[in-house]
Design a protein around this motif. Structure first.
Motif, PDB file in Angstrom:
ATOM      1  N   ARG A   3      21.174 -23.675  23.282  1.00 50.88           N
ATOM      2  CA  ARG A   3      20.512 -22.394  23.569  1.00 50.88           C
ATOM      3  C   ARG A   3      19.020 -22.598  23.834  1.00 50.88           C
ATOM      4  O   ARG A   3      18.442 -21.978  24.721  1.00 50.88           O
ATOM      5  CB  ARG A   3      20.718 -21.406  22.409  1.00 50.88           C
ATOM      6  CG  ARG A   3      22.156 -20.931  22.263  1.00 50.88           C
ATOM      7  CD  ARG A   3      22.240 -19.656  21.435  1.00 50.88           C
ATOM      8  NE  ARG A   3      21.596 -19.785  20.146  1.00 50.88           N
ATOM      9  CZ  ARG A   3      22.114 -20.437  19.099  1.00 50.88           C
ATOM     10  NH1 ARG A   3      23.287 -21.035  19.199  1.00 50.88           N
ATOM     11  NH2 ARG A   3      21.464 -20.504  17.961  1.00 50.88           N
ATOM     12  N   TYR A   4      18.390 -23.495  23.039  1.00 52.59           N
ATOM     13  CA  TYR A   4      16.956 -23.716  23.246  1.00 52.59           C
ATOM     14  C   TYR A   4      16.714 -24.405  24.597  1.00 52.59           C
ATOM     15  O   TYR A   4      15.735 -24.103  25.279  1.00 52.59           O
ATOM     16  CB  TYR A   4      16.331 -24.538  22.103  1.00 52.59           C
ATOM     17  CG  TYR A   4      14.842 -24.693  22.327  1.00 52.59           C
ATOM     18  CD1 TYR A   4      13.964 -23.676  21.963  1.00 52.59           C
ATOM     19  CD2 TYR A   4      14.321 -25.813  22.966  1.00 52.59           C
ATOM     20  CE1 TYR A   4      12.601 -23.778  22.235  1.00 52.59           C
ATOM     21  CE2 TYR A   4      12.963 -25.927  23.238  1.00 52.59           C
ATOM     22  CZ  TYR A   4      12.105 -24.912  22.864  1.00 52.59           C
ATOM     23  OH  TYR A   4      10.770 -25.004  23.141  1.00 52.59           O
ATOM     24  N   GLY A  36      18.433 -23.994  27.317  1.00 53.70           N
ATOM     25  CA  GLY A  36      18.521 -22.939  28.331  1.00 53.70           C
ATOM     26  C   GLY A  36      17.310 -22.023  28.295  1.00 53.70           C
ATOM     27  O   GLY A  36      16.776 -21.643  29.336  1.00 53.70           O
ATOM     28  N   ALA A  37      16.862 -21.683  27.092  1.00 54.50           N
ATOM     29  CA  ALA A  37      15.742 -20.743  26.959  1.00 54.50           C
ATOM     30  C   ALA A  37      14.432 -21.368  27.420  1.00 54.50           C
ATOM     31  O   ALA A  37      13.585 -20.705  28.004  1.00 54.50           O
ATOM     32  CB  ALA A  37      15.625 -20.266  25.512  1.00 54.50           C
ATOM     33  N   SER A  38      14.266 -22.669  27.170  1.00 52.91           N
ATOM     34  CA  SER A  38      12.976 -23.317  27.448  1.00 52.91           C
ATOM     35  C   SER A  38      12.940 -24.005  28.798  1.00 52.91           C
ATOM     36  O   SER A  38      11.868 -24.195  29.369  1.00 52.91           O
ATOM     37  CB  SER A  38      12.670 -24.361  26.366  1.00 52.91           C
ATOM     38  OG  SER A  38      13.556 -25.465  26.488  1.00 52.91           O
ATOM     39  N   GLY A  39      14.108 -24.433  29.295  1.00 52.69           N
ATOM     40  CA  GLY A  39      14.144 -25.206  30.533  1.00 52.69           C
ATOM     41  C   GLY A  39      14.085 -26.710  30.312  1.00 52.69           C
ATOM     42  O   GLY A  39      14.010 -27.473  31.268  1.00 52.69           O
ATOM     43  N   ASP A  40      14.111 -27.151  29.051  1.00 53.47           N
ATOM     44  CA  ASP A  40      14.083 -28.589  28.750  1.00 53.47           C
ATOM     45  C   ASP A  40      15.511 -29.071  28.489  1.00 53.47           C
ATOM     46  O   ASP A  40      16.032 -28.912  27.388  1.00 53.47           O
ATOM     47  CB  ASP A  40      13.194 -28.855  27.534  1.00 53.47           C
ATOM     48  CG  ASP A  40      13.128 -30.350  27.192  1.00 53.47           C
ATOM     49  OD1 ASP A  40      13.918 -31.140  27.754  1.00 53.47           O
ATOM     50  OD2 ASP A  40      12.294 -30.717  26.351  1.00 53.47           O
ATOM     51  N   ARG A  89       6.001 -19.677  14.149  1.00 51.79           N
ATOM     52  CA  ARG A  89       6.576 -18.450  13.585  1.00 51.79           C
ATOM     53  C   ARG A  89       6.076 -18.215  12.157  1.00 51.79           C
ATOM     54  O   ARG A  89       5.773 -17.069  11.777  1.00 51.79           O
ATOM     55  CB  ARG A  89       8.099 -18.595  13.578  1.00 51.79           C
ATOM     56  CG  ARG A  89       8.832 -17.349  13.979  1.00 51.79           C
ATOM     57  CD  ARG A  89      10.144 -17.659  14.645  1.00 51.79           C
ATOM     58  NE  ARG A  89      11.079 -18.439  13.850  1.00 51.79           N
ATOM     59  CZ  ARG A  89      11.832 -17.948  12.860  1.00 51.79           C
ATOM     60  NH1 ARG A  89      11.744 -16.686  12.506  1.00 51.79           N
ATOM     61  NH2 ARG A  89      12.686 -18.731  12.229  1.00 51.79           N
ATOM     62  N   MET A  98       8.177 -26.997  16.631  1.00 49.95           N
ATOM     63  CA  MET A  98       6.821 -26.445  16.662  1.00 49.95           C
ATOM     64  C   MET A  98       6.863 -24.916  16.687  1.00 49.95           C
ATOM     65  O   MET A  98       6.012 -24.252  16.075  1.00 49.95           O
ATOM     66  CB  MET A  98       6.070 -26.981  17.878  1.00 49.95           C
ATOM     67  CG  MET A  98       4.609 -26.530  17.948  1.00 49.95           C
ATOM     68  SD  MET A  98       3.783 -27.237  19.392  1.00 49.95           S
ATOM     69  CE  MET A  98       2.135 -26.527  19.230  1.00 49.95           C
ATOM     70  N   ALA A  99       7.869 -24.360  17.375  1.00 50.06           N
ATOM     71  CA  ALA A  99       7.996 -22.894  17.416  1.00 50.06           C
ATOM     72  C   ALA A  99       8.263 -22.330  16.017  1.00 50.06           C
ATOM     73  O   ALA A  99       7.844 -21.209  15.706  1.00 50.06           O
ATOM     74  CB  ALA A  99       9.096 -22.474  18.393  1.00 50.06           C
ATOM     75  N   GLN A 100       8.950 -23.104  15.170  1.00 47.97           N
ATOM     76  CA  GLN A 100       9.176 -22.645  13.791  1.00 47.97           C
ATOM     77  C   GLN A 100       7.856 -22.664  13.011  1.00 47.97           C
ATOM     78  O   GLN A 100       7.582 -21.766  12.214  1.00 47.97           O
ATOM     79  CB  GLN A 100      10.228 -23.502  13.078  1.00 47.97           C
ATOM     80  CG  GLN A 100      11.570 -23.571  13.806  1.00 47.97           C
ATOM     81  CD  GLN A 100      12.054 -22.204  14.265  1.00 47.97           C
ATOM     82  OE1 GLN A 100      12.075 -21.246  13.497  1.00 47.97           O
ATOM     83  NE2 GLN A 100      12.425 -22.101  15.539  1.00 47.97           N
ATOM     84  N   LEU A 112       9.470 -29.142  20.512  1.00 49.71           N
ATOM     85  CA  LEU A 112       8.805 -27.855  20.739  1.00 49.71           C
ATOM     86  C   LEU A 112       9.565 -26.699  20.087  1.00 49.71           C
ATOM     87  O   LEU A 112       8.980 -25.654  19.823  1.00 49.71           O
ATOM     88  CB  LEU A 112       8.605 -27.611  22.238  1.00 49.71           C
ATOM     89  CG  LEU A 112       7.579 -28.559  22.883  1.00 49.71           C
ATOM     90  CD1 LEU A 112       7.616 -28.439  24.401  1.00 49.71           C
ATOM     91  CD2 LEU A 112       6.172 -28.276  22.358  1.00 49.71           C
ATOM     92  N   TYR A 113      10.871 -26.881  19.812  1.00 50.20           N
ATOM     93  CA  TYR A 113      11.597 -25.886  19.004  1.00 50.20           C
ATOM     94  C   TYR A 113      11.058 -25.921  17.577  1.00 50.20           C
ATOM     95  O   TYR A 113      10.782 -24.877  16.974  1.00 50.20           O
ATOM     96  CB  TYR A 113      13.107 -26.170  19.008  1.00 50.20           C
ATOM     97  CG  TYR A 113      13.839 -25.387  17.929  1.00 50.20           C
ATOM     98  CD1 TYR A 113      14.212 -24.071  18.148  1.00 50.20           C
ATOM     99  CD2 TYR A 113      14.103 -25.965  16.684  1.00 50.20           C
ATOM    100  CE1 TYR A 113      14.836 -23.335  17.147  1.00 50.20           C
ATOM    101  CE2 TYR A 113      14.730 -25.240  15.684  1.00 50.20           C
ATOM    102  CZ  TYR A 113      15.096 -23.926  15.916  1.00 50.20           C
ATOM    103  OH  TYR A 113      15.701 -23.201  14.928  1.00 50.20           O
ATOM    104  N   LEU A 118      22.398 -24.834  18.606  1.00 46.83           N
ATOM    105  CA  LEU A 118      21.034 -24.343  18.828  1.00 46.83           C
ATOM    106  C   LEU A 118      20.342 -25.090  19.967  1.00 46.83           C
ATOM    107  O   LEU A 118      19.653 -24.495  20.802  1.00 46.83           O
ATOM    108  CB  LEU A 118      20.223 -24.478  17.526  1.00 46.83           C
ATOM    109  CG  LEU A 118      18.752 -24.078  17.537  1.00 46.83           C
ATOM    110  CD1 LEU A 118      17.823 -25.136  18.081  1.00 46.83           C
ATOM    111  CD2 LEU A 118      18.530 -22.740  18.240  1.00 46.83           C
TER     112      LEU A 118
END
Lengths: 129, 147
Positions: A21-22, A24-28, A60, A55-57, A52-53, A18
């Motif tokens: 993937r995060y 790549g998706a976020s740029g961090d 959500r 925090m995204a949960q 921040l992943y 994960l």
């Protein structure tokens, strides 16, 4: 929503890749999240989740409770402790106030016995507000 | 460690970010979003949006390039191996959808030192093509004292 209501808890177990993937998706691309060896060299138990992943949960759980992305007006969190891949995260929250069409939700995120996000507060725009 | 309060108030060149449909989908899938508004353009259009809708926390994606500029600014002087993300706050305005052009500015809101730890707060403001603020952020970082 009324004060005292609990929002539906959100449980998710980030898989082993994960953080890649995060990243790549976020740029961090901080290596503490994607490189096991580097993470250990700097004294971590291994690769850790991006704050921040996590925090995204928390976000959500709020948008699920509020009925969509437009419901989330504000979210503030404090990161404490480190989240790890392949262990379940559980987000919980309780409505503490409702005024002027906005619900305030005190929330947090736990992983096992560790509260990795605490003192989190969300404001949700309520329908017909 | 020594912090440099002289950078308080420093602002950085604005950065533009073109929001793409597949980037929103990539982000939404990475964070486990299941709401079709983020994944399916026809579902988003049926709900009255021009294209797929960015999840609120997509703010990270369009803000991060400028935040990284600040984190790497020698004048701010962050010691990376000791950096931890202490806290984060976002406040959102109108939704961001694929096709939007977002412009973000960042400034150093505060720098202080307590018990050898450095505390840094960066403020971001992101506006859409209509000049509406879609997200403002406060990014709190801690540089831990040397052991």
């Amino acid at each position: 929503m009324q004060p005292g209501d609990e929002i539906t808890p959100l449980a998710v177990t980030p898989d082993r890749y994960l953080t890649v993937r995060y990243a790549g998706a976020s740029g961090d691309f901080n290596p503490i999240h994607i490189d096991e060896e580097f993470a250990r060299q700097v004294g971590l138990p291994g690769r850790i989740l991006h704050g921040l992943y996590t925090m995204a949960q928390v976000a959500r759980a709020q948008t699920d409770a509020g009925g969509g992305p437009e419901s989330l007006k504000r979210l503030s969190v404090q990161f404490r402790g480190m989240g790890l891949p392949e262990r379940e995260l559980v987000v919980t929250g309780t409505v503490t106030a409702v005024a002027d069409g906005v619900a305030t939700v005190e929330c947090g995120c736990e992983q096992g016995a560790k509260r990795i996000i605490r003192n989190a507060e969300a404001e949700l725009r309520l329908p017909d507000g | 460690m020594a912090v440099n309060p002289g950078v308080i108030g420093k602002t950085y060149p604005r950065a533009q970010y073109a929001v793409g449909r597949e980037k929103i989908r990539e982000y939404a899938l990475a964070v486990g979003e299941t709401n079709p508004l983020h994944l399916d353009a026809s579902a988003a259009r049926e709900a009255g949006h021009a294209d797929v809708v960015a999840p609120p926390m997509f703010a990270v994606v369009y803000s991060l390039p400028v935040i990284l500029t600040v984190l790497f600014d020698p004048e701010v002087g962050i010691d990376f191996p000791r950096l931890v993300h202490g806290g984060q706050e976002f406040e959102w305005g109108p939704l961001v959808v694929a096709g939007d052009e977002i412009t973000t500015t960042v400034s150093v809101a505060d720098v202080s030192e307590r018990a050898g730890n450095g505390f840094y707060v960066f403020a971001s403001e992101s506006v859409n093509g209509q000049g509406e603020t879609v997200c403002s952020g406060r990014w709190s970082n801690i540089v831990r004292a040397a052991a």
